[in-house]
Design an enzyme around this catalytic site. Structure first.
Site, mmCIF file in Angstrom:
data_model
loop_
_atom_site.group_PDB
_atom_site.id
_atom_site.type_symbol
_atom_site.label_atom_id
_atom_site.label_comp_id
_atom_site.label_asym_id
_atom_site.label_seq_id
_atom_site.Cartn_x
_atom_site.Cartn_y
_atom_site.Cartn_z
ATOM 1 N N GLY A 12 0.910 -1.197 -0.003
ATOM 2 C CA GLY A 12 -0.066 0.095 0.083
ATOM 3 C C GLY A 12 0.680 1.302 0.057
ATOM 4 O O GLY A 12 1.848 1.444 -0.736
ATOM 5 N N ILE A 13 0.426 2.372 0.653
ATOM 6 C CA ILE A 13 1.003 3.544 0.767
ATOM 7 C C ILE A 13 2.646 3.507 1.254
ATOM 8 O O ILE A 13 3.242 4.181 0.612
ATOM 9 C CB ILE A 13 0.106 4.357 1.930
ATOM 10 C CG1 ILE A 13 -1.193 4.685 1.633
ATOM 11 C CG2 ILE A 13 1.044 5.660 2.167
ATOM 12 C CD1 ILE A 13 -2.259 5.248 2.419
ATOM 13 N N TYR A 150 -11.321 3.628 15.147
ATOM 14 C CA TYR A 150 -10.488 4.125 14.104
ATOM 15 C C TYR A 150 -10.171 5.430 13.859
ATOM 16 O O TYR A 150 -9.101 5.906 13.923
ATOM 17 C CB TYR A 150 -10.856 3.556 12.706
ATOM 18 C CG TYR A 150 -9.856 3.749 11.607
ATOM 19 C CD1 TYR A 150 -8.557 3.077 11.381
ATOM 20 C CD2 TYR A 150 -10.112 4.392 10.530
ATOM 21 C CE1 TYR A 150 -7.658 3.467 10.549
ATOM 22 C CE2 TYR A 150 -9.108 4.899 9.540
ATOM 23 C CZ TYR A 150 -7.801 4.546 9.594
ATOM 24 O OH TYR A 150 -7.077 4.837 8.731
ATOM 25 N N THR A 185 -5.803 0.372 -1.303
ATOM 26 C CA THR A 185 -4.966 -0.357 -0.567
ATOM 27 C C THR A 185 -5.355 -1.624 -0.034
ATOM 28 O O THR A 185 -6.667 -1.970 0.037
ATOM 29 C CB THR A 185 -4.239 0.275 0.205
ATOM 30 O OG1 THR A 185 -4.799 0.579 1.558
ATOM 31 C CG2 THR A 185 -3.694 1.595 -0.179
HETATM 32 P P1 NAP Z 1 -2.216 -1.530 3.781
HETATM 33 O O1 NAP Z 1 -1.798 -1.701 2.476
HETATM 34 O O2 NAP Z 1 -2.747 -2.510 4.522
HETATM 35 O O3 NAP Z 1 -0.681 -1.356 4.473
HETATM 36 C C1 NAP Z 1 -0.501 -1.474 6.035
HETATM 37 C C2 NAP Z 1 0.929 -1.632 6.370
HETATM 38 O O4 NAP Z 1 1.190 -1.665 7.766
HETATM 39 C C3 NAP Z 1 1.459 -2.887 5.500
HETATM 40 O O5 NAP Z 1 2.776 -2.560 5.293
HETATM 41 C C4 NAP Z 1 1.590 -3.950 6.703
HETATM 42 O O6 NAP Z 1 2.718 -5.019 6.696
HETATM 43 C C5 NAP Z 1 1.849 -2.897 8.088
HETATM 44 N N1 NAP Z 1 1.443 -3.309 9.292
HETATM 45 C C6 NAP Z 1 -0.071 -3.874 9.597
HETATM 46 N N2 NAP Z 1 -0.022 -4.363 10.776
HETATM 47 C C7 NAP Z 1 1.362 -4.138 11.557
HETATM 48 C C8 NAP Z 1 1.979 -4.729 12.647
HETATM 49 N N3 NAP Z 1 1.381 -5.228 13.481
HETATM 50 N N4 NAP Z 1 3.102 -4.224 12.732
HETATM 51 C C9 NAP Z 1 3.892 -3.915 11.464
HETATM 52 N N5 NAP Z 1 3.423 -3.534 10.395
HETATM 53 C C10 NAP Z 1 2.096 -3.569 10.300
HETATM 54 O O7 NAP Z 1 -2.696 -0.332 4.158
HETATM 55 P P2 NAP Z 1 -2.419 1.338 3.756
HETATM 56 O O8 NAP Z 1 -3.865 1.885 3.213
HETATM 57 O O9 NAP Z 1 -1.319 1.464 2.862
HETATM 58 O O10 NAP Z 1 -2.111 2.076 5.132
HETATM 59 C C11 NAP Z 1 -1.335 3.056 5.365
HETATM 60 C C12 NAP Z 1 -1.470 3.837 6.467
HETATM 61 O O11 NAP Z 1 -2.530 4.682 5.612
HETATM 62 C C13 NAP Z 1 -2.268 3.159 7.658
HETATM 63 O O12 NAP Z 1 -1.822 4.232 8.834
HETATM 64 C C14 NAP Z 1 -3.610 3.760 7.485
HETATM 65 O O13 NAP Z 1 -4.565 4.011 8.668
HETATM 66 C C15 NAP Z 1 -3.583 5.093 6.485
HETATM 67 N N6 NAP Z 1 -4.759 5.497 5.667
HETATM 68 C C16 NAP Z 1 -5.156 4.636 4.718
HETATM 69 C C17 NAP Z 1 -6.408 4.841 3.874
HETATM 70 C C18 NAP Z 1 -6.975 4.138 3.029
HETATM 71 O O14 NAP Z 1 -7.883 4.124 2.359
HETATM 72 N N7 NAP Z 1 -6.100 3.090 2.415
HETATM 73 C C19 NAP Z 1 -7.164 5.886 4.432
HETATM 74 C C20 NAP Z 1 -6.646 6.782 5.481
HETATM 75 C C21 NAP Z 1 -5.412 6.514 6.165
HETATM 76 P P3 NAP Z 1 2.691 -6.654 7.072
HETATM 77 O O15 NAP Z 1 1.157 -7.043 7.005
HETATM 78 O O16 NAP Z 1 3.799 -7.069 6.424
HETATM 79 O O17 NAP Z 1 3.152 -6.130 8.753
#
Ligand code: NAP
Length: 258
Positions: A12-13, A150, A185
């Site tokens: 993802g991000i 959240y 993502t």
């Molecule tokens: P994502 O693709 O699910 O990525 C999440 C990342 O965090 C993955 O690399 C995952 O890797 C890691 N992670 C999850 N649990 C973990 C743990 N216990 N320890 C270490 N690493 C962990 O989601 P994303 O959308 O890119 O999220 C990135 C950030 O953006 C988050 O903080 C999310 O809240 C924020 N955000 C996302 C959105 C959206 O719509 N996508 C909107 C607003 C904010 P592993 O599984 O390999 O550990």
């Protein structure tokens, strides 16, 4: 040369940040649980960009793993840029939420970025330079549309960023809060939702490129999907003005009756 540490770099991000920062010539430290994915990304970026990439396999909800990443920030070779990105979502209201799932979300979305920012900032202040990017969410500004905790965890990230910026900006350290709206993502699928049912979903590369544009402009808060920045500025003006309305006595509307 500078080094960026990115949490949640395996998808993802975070993975897009890794590619973009590698293309800008940063050496990287990639953090997540999935070692295979981190290895593959590290090999790709070393080959494509000729940079050094370290991997730290860590579950940031586990105290020992969080301490190991904090140690790397505090006492390893200097980290100039921390991307506090790892996070998860939890769907459903507070009323029905599993207490263990809520505790885990708080440790990942609140405790981990707090402790990592604290570990990183000392060295940055000592060097008089550095940057911390915290991934919040627009839902922190409109929690009524996102039941459960959240939004509150992301509200904490915004407040942490604003407070930390006030503290360390005068010391040469830049703090940016990035507030994405729905972005395509794995976070949705991991939380048990179908992203295709959500309207107005932004592409992840577009989100990170906009966030980096906000970074280059040294914005304190970057909200990639917000077209009319006057809306955000009005909120910030109200926030900046509010302290001047606070007094030492209870407001007249709270005067005792009877
Ligand atoms: P994502 O693709 O699910 O990525 C999440 C990342 O965090 C993955 O690399 C995952 O890797 C890691 N992670 C999850 N649990 C973990 C743990 N216990 N320890 C270490 N690493 C962990 O989601 P994303 O959308 O890119 O999220 C990135 C950030 O953006 C988050 O903080 C999310 O809240 C924020 N955000 C996302 C959105 C959206 O719509 N996508 C909107 C607003 C904010 P592993 O599984 O390999 O550990």
């Amino acid at each position: 040369m500078s080094t960026a540490l990115i949490t949640g770099a395996s998808s993802g991000i975070g993975a897009v940040y890794a590619r973009r920062l590698a293309a800008r010539g940063h050496d990287l430290v990639l953090v997540a649980r999935n070692a295979e994915r981190l290895d593959a990304l590290a090999n790709e970026l070393r080959t494509a960009n000729g940079i050094a990439v370290e991997i730290l396999v860590a579950d940031l909800t586990k105290a020992d793993d969080l301490a190991a990443v904090s140690d790397r920030l505090r006492s390893g070779a200097p980290i100039d840029l921390l991307i506090n990105n790892a996070g998860a979502a939890l769907l459903g209201g507070v009323e029905t939420a599993d207490p263990a799932a809520m505790a885990e979300l708080i440790s990942l979305n609140v405790t981990a970025p707090t402790m990592l920012a604290a570990a990183a900032v000392g060295g940055m202040v000592a060097r008089g330079s550095g940057a911390i990017v915290n991934l919040g969410s627009v839902v922190s500004l409109m929690p009524q549309y996102f039941p459960g905790i959240y939004a509150a965890t992301k509200s904490y990230v915004l407040t942490l960023s604003q407070g930390l910026a006030a503290e360390v900006d005068p010391k040469g350290v830049y703090v940016q809060a990035v507030l994405p709206a729905a972005t395509r993502t794995e976070i949705w699928e991991r939380a048990g939702a179908d992203v295709d049912q959500i309207p107005n979903v932004m592409g992840v590369e577009e989100l990170v490129d906009a966030a980096l544009s906000g970074f280059d402009q040294r914005e304190a808060v970057t909200i990639p999907p917000l077209g009319d920045v006057a809306l955000w500025n009005a909120l910030e003006t109200a926030r900046a003005t509010l302290p001047s309305g606070l007094g030492a006595v209870a407001a007249a509307r709270y005067a005792r009756h009877g």
